[in-house]
Design an enzyme around this catalytic site. Structure first.
Site, PDB file in Angstrom:
ATOM      1  CE  LYS A  12       3.133  -1.643  -1.331  1.00  0.00           C
ATOM      2  NZ  LYS A  12       2.708  -2.329  -2.569  1.00  0.00           N
ATOM      3  CG  MET A  13       9.838  -1.186   0.086  1.00  0.00           C
ATOM      4  SD  MET A  13      10.233   0.083   1.295  1.00  0.00           S
ATOM      5  CE  MET A  13      11.970  -0.209   1.531  1.00  0.00           C
ATOM      6  N   GLY A  76      16.233  -6.319  -0.186  1.00  0.00           N
ATOM      7  CA  GLY A  76      15.209  -6.132   0.842  1.00  0.00           C
ATOM      8  C   GLY A  76      14.055  -7.084   0.654  1.00  0.00           C
ATOM      9  CG  HIS A 133       3.473  -5.531   7.478  1.00  0.00           C
ATOM     10  ND1 HIS A 133       3.807  -6.430   8.462  1.00  0.00           N
ATOM     11  CD2 HIS A 133       4.640  -4.926   7.103  1.00  0.00           C
ATOM     12  CE1 HIS A 133       5.114  -6.386   8.675  1.00  0.00           C
ATOM     13  NE2 HIS A 133       5.647  -5.480   7.859  1.00  0.00           N
ATOM     14  CG  HIS A 134       1.441  -2.260   3.365  1.00  0.00           C
ATOM     15  ND1 HIS A 134       1.243  -2.856   2.152  1.00  0.00           N
ATOM     16  CD2 HIS A 134       2.743  -2.510   3.691  1.00  0.00           C
ATOM     17  CE1 HIS A 134       2.369  -3.424   1.756  1.00  0.00           C
ATOM     18  NE2 HIS A 134       3.297  -3.226   2.681  1.00  0.00           N
ATOM     19  CE  LYS A 137       5.183  -8.228   4.940  1.00  0.00           C
ATOM     20  NZ  LYS A 137       6.233  -8.017   3.928  1.00  0.00           N
ATOM     21  N   GLY A 143       9.017 -10.903   6.591  1.00  0.00           N
ATOM     22  CA  GLY A 143      10.416 -11.336   6.723  1.00  0.00           C
ATOM     23  C   GLY A 143      10.971 -10.959   8.082  1.00  0.00           C
TER      24      GLY A 143
HETATM   25  N1  LIG Z   1      13.813  -5.207   3.911  1.00  0.00           N
HETATM   26  C1  LIG Z   1      13.010  -4.166   4.126  1.00  0.00           C
HETATM   27  O1  LIG Z   1      13.324  -3.257   4.911  1.00  0.00           O
HETATM   28  C2  LIG Z   1      11.710  -4.101   3.392  1.00  0.00           C
HETATM   29  C3  LIG Z   1      11.366  -5.131   2.559  1.00  0.00           C
HETATM   30  N2  LIG Z   1      10.209  -5.082   1.849  1.00  0.00           N
HETATM   31  C4  LIG Z   1       9.979  -6.193   0.937  1.00  0.00           C
HETATM   32  O2  LIG Z   1      10.283  -5.753  -0.395  1.00  0.00           O
HETATM   33  C5  LIG Z   1       9.483  -6.470  -1.329  1.00  0.00           C
HETATM   34  C6  LIG Z   1       8.728  -5.471  -2.211  1.00  0.00           C
HETATM   35  O3  LIG Z   1       7.821  -4.761  -1.403  1.00  0.00           O
HETATM   36  P1  LIG Z   1       6.933  -3.568  -2.010  1.00  0.00           P
HETATM   37  O4  LIG Z   1       7.808  -2.532  -2.594  1.00  0.00           O
HETATM   38  O5  LIG Z   1       5.973  -3.196  -0.941  1.00  0.00           O
HETATM   39  O6  LIG Z   1       6.142  -4.362  -3.172  1.00  0.00           O
HETATM   40  P2  LIG Z   1       5.517  -3.762  -4.517  1.00  0.00           P
HETATM   41  O7  LIG Z   1       4.555  -4.800  -4.998  1.00  0.00           O
HETATM   42  O8  LIG Z   1       5.031  -2.382  -4.283  1.00  0.00           O
HETATM   43  O9  LIG Z   1       6.774  -3.674  -5.513  1.00  0.00           O
HETATM   44  C7  LIG Z   1       7.372  -4.772  -6.138  1.00  0.00           C
HETATM   45  C8  LIG Z   1       7.714  -4.336  -7.552  1.00  0.00           C
HETATM   46  O10 LIG Z   1       8.535  -5.317  -8.167  1.00  0.00           O
HETATM   47  C9  LIG Z   1       8.034  -5.542  -9.477  1.00  0.00           C
HETATM   48  N3  LIG Z   1       8.481  -6.799 -10.002  1.00  0.00           N
HETATM   49  C10 LIG Z   1       7.896  -8.016  -9.938  1.00  0.00           C
HETATM   50  N4  LIG Z   1       8.648  -8.937 -10.563  1.00  0.00           N
HETATM   51  C11 LIG Z   1       9.736  -8.287 -11.029  1.00  0.00           C
HETATM   52  C12 LIG Z   1      10.890  -8.695 -11.744  1.00  0.00           C
HETATM   53  N5  LIG Z   1      11.056  -9.966 -12.127  1.00  0.00           N
HETATM   54  N6  LIG Z   1      11.812  -7.763 -12.060  1.00  0.00           N
HETATM   55  C13 LIG Z   1      11.661  -6.480 -11.710  1.00  0.00           C
HETATM   56  N7  LIG Z   1      10.586  -6.028 -11.023  1.00  0.00           N
HETATM   57  C14 LIG Z   1       9.650  -6.928 -10.679  1.00  0.00           C
HETATM   58  C15 LIG Z   1       6.533  -5.444  -9.287  1.00  0.00           C
HETATM   59  O11 LIG Z   1       5.850  -5.310 -10.521  1.00  0.00           O
HETATM   60  P3  LIG Z   1       4.324  -5.914 -10.601  1.00  0.00           P
HETATM   61  O12 LIG Z   1       3.544  -5.195  -9.556  1.00  0.00           O
HETATM   62  O13 LIG Z   1       3.927  -5.604 -12.006  1.00  0.00           O
HETATM   63  O14 LIG Z   1       4.449  -7.381 -10.290  1.00  0.00           O
HETATM   64  C16 LIG Z   1       6.454  -4.181  -8.420  1.00  0.00           C
HETATM   65  O15 LIG Z   1       6.542  -3.004  -9.195  1.00  0.00           O
HETATM   66  C17 LIG Z   1       8.589  -7.397  -0.492  1.00  0.00           C
HETATM   67  O16 LIG Z   1       9.185  -8.663  -0.392  1.00  0.00           O
HETATM   68  C18 LIG Z   1       8.574  -6.713   0.869  1.00  0.00           C
HETATM   69  O17 LIG Z   1       8.299  -7.576   1.927  1.00  0.00           O
HETATM   70  C19 LIG Z   1       9.355  -4.039   1.951  1.00  0.00           C
HETATM   71  C20 LIG Z   1       9.637  -3.001   2.800  1.00  0.00           C
HETATM   72  C21 LIG Z   1      10.837  -2.935   3.576  1.00  0.00           C
HETATM   73  O1  LIG Z   2       6.251  -5.548   2.786  1.00  0.00           O
HETATM   74  C1  LIG Z   2       6.546  -4.650   3.611  1.00  0.00           C
HETATM   75  O2  LIG Z   2       5.949  -3.573   3.648  1.00  0.00           O
HETATM   76  C2  LIG Z   2       7.631  -4.900   4.551  1.00  0.00           C
HETATM   77  N1  LIG Z   2       8.363  -5.966   4.400  1.00  0.00           N
HETATM   78  C3  LIG Z   2       9.464  -6.357   5.211  1.00  0.00           C
HETATM   79  C4  LIG Z   2       9.116  -7.606   5.975  1.00  0.00           C
HETATM   80  O3  LIG Z   2       8.397  -8.462   5.430  1.00  0.00           O
HETATM   81  O4  LIG Z   2       9.558  -7.768   7.106  1.00  0.00           O
HETATM   82  C5  LIG Z   2       9.969  -5.238   6.094  1.00  0.00           C
HETATM   83  C6  LIG Z   2       8.889  -4.383   6.678  1.00  0.00           C
HETATM   84  O5  LIG Z   2       8.200  -5.124   7.611  1.00  0.00           O
HETATM   85  C7  LIG Z   2       7.962  -3.880   5.571  1.00  0.00           C
END
Ligand SMILES: NC(=O)C1=CN([C@@H]2O[C@H](COP(=O)(O)OP(=O)(O)OC[C@H]3O[C@@H](n4cnc5c(N)ncnc54)[C@H](OP(=O)(O)O)[C@@H]3O)[C@@H](O)[C@H]2O)C=CC1
Ligand SMILES: O=C(O)C1=N[C@H](C(=O)O)C[C@H](O)C1
Length: 248
Positions: A12-13, A76, A133-134, A137, A143
């Protein structure tokens, strides 16, 4: 041009980040890797900065590899505690020109919420955090909630506020949420939500609620792009996007 790679690019991100990087005139997306891809592709693509939005259980291995190869990282992915940060600091000693930014939340409003909460902390006896959250998550608590609690706990320690005296007795385990450095954190997962948080303060005859809402993942992209642009000139470990913002 800064050469950027995204890890977790199908997520997603990660997918949102690929779009944002492709839309920025000063950045070039040179690799978009996900589960199963080899990190060696980062060196083949001559990536200068990696953006990691993967999962807490894999992010440390990704960062070890990036640091060893002198690639800056904007992270992130959640799951960072003091032990993990200390590990990164040690790894960075062997690669002193490399920069790593760890940001629990890249949205400006969330950064401000955390700063405001830290500022308010010493004035209130009670404080609790609700993160919402959605439903997909990957972790709990968020975090952002963990970091907010840490900042509030640090501010309370500095002000010698003492422990929060509110009751924690429960008839059912979990009814009073998780304990992060003495601060109660409650997690809601609900279809329709993206990322939201309330910090509730209370004292005699009054409460203060600080709330932030991310309605769309675009809300994080300004911070991600800022992180990429700044990390190339910021060696060492930076914790929190606030370090790259002028908040005074
Ligand atoms: N700091 C910020 O502002 C934010 C942080 N986040 C954080 O970001 C992280 C990801 O969130 P989100 O995008 O929602 O999660 P998703 O599950 O949508 O995306 C994670 C992706 O990473 C892939 N993945 C898993 N292992 C690996 C690897 N070893 N190498 C490369 N890719 C890999 C997953 O594949 P698969 O599904 O096949 O495992 C998936 O496609 C979470 O920890 C979330 O909390 C989210 C939003 C904002
Ligand atoms: O997984 C998410 O979606 C998000 N993850 C981050 C967190 O765990 O704080 C940032 C934001 O809340 C969205």
């Amino acid at each position: 041009m800064i050469r950027v790679a995204v890890l977790g690019a199908k997520g997603k991100m990660g997918s949102q980040t690929c779009q944002a990087v492709e839309g920025a005139e000063d950045l070039e997306l040179v690799a978009a890797l996900d589960q199963g891809d080899e990190l060696e592709e980062l060196t083949t693509a001559e990536a200068q900065v990696v953006v990691d939005f993967t999962r807490p259980e894999v992010v440390m291995d990704n960062l070890k590899w990036c640091i060893e190869h002198g690639i800056h990282a904007v992270v992130g992915t959640t799951g960072f505690d003091e032990e993990r940060l200390a590990t990164l600091r040690t790894q960075l000693e062997s690669s002193p020109r490399t920069g790593v930014l760890i940001a629990a939340n890249f949205s400006i409003g969330a950064v401000l919420m955390m700063q405001f909460a830290a500022k308010a902390a010493k004035y209130y006896e009670s404080v609790e955090i609700i993160e919402l959250h959605h439903p997909d998550k990957v972790d709990a608590p968020s975090g952002t909630a963990r970091r907010t609690a840490e900042l509030i706990a640090a501010a309370r320690r500095e002000a010698k506020s003492g422990p929060i005296p509110d009751a924690t007795t429960t008839a059912l385990e979990g009814a009073r949420g998780a304990d992060v450095e003495g601060i109660r954190v409650h997690g809601i997962r609900l279809r329709g939500l993206v990322a939201h948080q309330e910090v509730l303060f209370g004292d005699t005859g009054e409460t203060l609620t600080i709330r932030h809402d991310s309605m769309h993942r675009e809300s994080f992209m300004g911070g991600v792009l800022l992180g990429i642009r700044r990390i190339v000139d910021t060696p060492g470990l930076t914790v929190g996007l606030e370090n790259f913002l002028d908040l005074d």
